[in-house]
Design an enzyme around this catalytic site. Structure first.
Site, PDB file in Angstrom:
ATOM      1  N   ASP A  75       0.858  -1.182   0.000  1.00  0.00           N
ATOM      2  CA  ASP A  75       0.000   0.000   0.000  1.00  0.00           C
ATOM      3  C   ASP A  75       0.895   1.234   0.000  1.00  0.00           C
ATOM      4  O   ASP A  75       2.065   1.173   0.368  1.00  0.00           O
ATOM      5  CB  ASP A  75      -0.965  -0.014   1.188  1.00  0.00           C
ATOM      6  CG  ASP A  75      -0.339  -0.578   2.450  1.00  0.00           C
ATOM      7  OD1 ASP A  75       0.909  -0.672   2.513  1.00  0.00           O
ATOM      8  OD2 ASP A  75      -1.082  -0.936   3.373  1.00  0.00           O
ATOM      9  N   GLU A 134      -5.925   2.944   3.697  1.00  0.00           N
ATOM     10  CA  GLU A 134      -6.479   3.422   4.969  1.00  0.00           C
ATOM     11  C   GLU A 134      -7.963   3.736   4.858  1.00  0.00           C
ATOM     12  O   GLU A 134      -8.696   3.666   5.841  1.00  0.00           O
ATOM     13  CB  GLU A 134      -5.719   4.669   5.443  1.00  0.00           C
ATOM     14  CG  GLU A 134      -4.245   4.422   5.763  1.00  0.00           C
ATOM     15  CD  GLU A 134      -4.038   3.568   7.004  1.00  0.00           C
ATOM     16  OE1 GLU A 134      -5.025   3.202   7.666  1.00  0.00           O
ATOM     17  OE2 GLU A 134      -2.871   3.264   7.297  1.00  0.00           O
TER      18      GLU A 134
HETATM   19 ZN   LIG Z   1      -3.182   1.884   8.906  1.00  0.00          ZN
HETATM   20 ZN   LIG Z   2      -1.312   0.039   7.243  1.00  0.00          ZN
END
Ligand SMILES: [Zn+2]
Ligand SMILES: [Zn+2]
Length: 384
Positions: A75, A134
């Site tokens: 990510d 997130e």
């Molecule tokens: Zn996080």
């Molecule tokens: Zn994370």
């Protein structure tokens, strides 16, 4: 041509740390990653961008004699947190910080990519630099856009999360779920307001809400296998305006967590039952809305996880630690519900927790992580 040595990786991590960006706004991060990747040996590499998800980046490394395509996901987004580390490379974007360590995740992914750009892998590799972990479900967005098709479809998917509770560079894993699944819940109660002195003419939603909140506590204690466990937290309650007016409505917000999707659905179902019961007994309208903003649990594939643990336990230069599941969420659960794989931890030993303004991961974890994972992937590619 750029070879990503440990010093270079640490520099990259600091550069990325200084330019954190929120979900789906990772423009500079995307450009930075692209520049680093363009600097690598290009012989086996293909890069793909997605017009509908412009901050995402996919990189394919063609295998020598591929038996499969292995996916590796990192990510790339940060959090709305004001950094308080005082580090020289602290966030330059006010109010935004890599407080979840995704800067470490990206750097480890680049290190692995750099290695395989020079040592052609046996199997194909697909690296997915994923925006919006997130919030906004970036993994799901990409999957639904059809990104993982044809030569871009991994047969199996791996990804890591950093963990401040483990020693720097250690690998943590477990069979079963690594991150819980989450559902966000909103409950609205509608009755009838009135004067505090005439309760017989009104239908008090403060009383109904209190009863509902009390009954919800029995779901986990009375309807859930205590060995499995689950969580319902109702974190927000709004009702009424002033002491001498009976509240005609109430609004409750909460979150549900469980280690399997089946558990989440069971809790969701019981919550609806409780809502309907309160509606009947208080002659009120009760709406329980389970919105889909939640994350699926990260349910690790048994065979692939067993294989990863076997390698990490046996590798002489890897410290392996078996961990408990985390009750926090991770959007990799969605991709793992579509493609088998496993998620594991990389220790970054620190006193601060993930999402805190003082998180300062130990950078020695970066090269250790790259070594452990390139070793694991190379081993995996020797298997049929
Ligand atoms: Zn996080
Ligand atoms: Zn994370």
């Amino acid at each position: 041509m750029d070879v990503l040595t440990e010093d270079r990786l640490i520099q990259i991590r600091r550069d990325l740390h200084a330019i954190p960006e929120l979900a789906l706004a990772e423009k500079r991060t995307h450009a930075y990653l692209k520049r680093i990747i363009d600097g690598l040996d290009q012989r086996f590499i293909t890069v793909k961008t997605i017009p509908e998800l412009p901050t995402a980046l996919l990189v394919r490394v063609a295998g020598r004699q591929p038996k499969r395509t292995i996916g590796y996901r990192t990510d790339i987004d940060a959090l709305p947190v004001s950094e308080q580390t005082g580090l020289p490379f602290a966030s330059k974007n006010p109010g935004v910080m890599h407080a979840c360590g995704h800067d470490i995740h990206m750097t480890v992914a680049l290190g692995i990519l750099s290695y395989f750009s020079e040592h052609q892998p046996e199997d194909n590799l697909v690296f997915f630099f994923q925006p919006a972990e997130e919030s906004r479900n970036g993994g799901k967005l990409a999957y639904e856009l059809g990104v993982f098709q044809d030569e871009w479809r991994p047969d199996e998917f791996y990804g890591l999360h950093d963990n401040p509770d483990l020693p720097a560079g250690a690998i943590g894993a477990r069979m079963g779920t690594l991150f819980a699944g989450t559902t966000e819940v909103n409950i609205d109660l509608v009755g009838k307001g009135g004067h505090a002195a005439y309760p017989q003419d009104a239908n008090d939603m403060v009383v109904a809400a209190a009863q509902l909140i009390g009954q919800v506590q029995t779901i986990v204690s009375r309807s859930i296998d205590p060995i499995e466990g689950g969580v319902i937290t109702l974190g927000k309650l709004e009702a009424g305006t002033i002491r001498n007016v009976i509240a005609g409505s109430a609004h409750i917000e909460g979150t549900i967590r469980g280690l399997t999707q089946a558990m989440i659905e069971r809790i969701d179902g019981r919550l609806k039952d409780v809502g309907e019961g309160i509606a009947r007994s208080y002659n009120a309208e009760v709406t329980v809305t389970l919105n889909q903003g939640g994350y699926l649990p990260v349910e690790n594939n048994p065979a692939l996880t067993k294989n990863l643990i076997r390698y990490m336990k046996g590798a002489p230069d890897v410290t392996y630690i078996e961990t408990k599941p985390a009750m926090t969420g991770e959007d990799f659960g969605y991709l793992l519900s579509k493609i088998p794989g496993t998620m594991f931890w990389l220790g970054v030993e620190d006193k601060s927790q993930l999402h805190s303004a003082t998180l300062n991961p130990d950078e020695r974890a970066i090269q250790s992580g790259v070594n452990a994972i390139t070793g694991f992937l190379t081993d995996r590619m020797t298997q049929n």
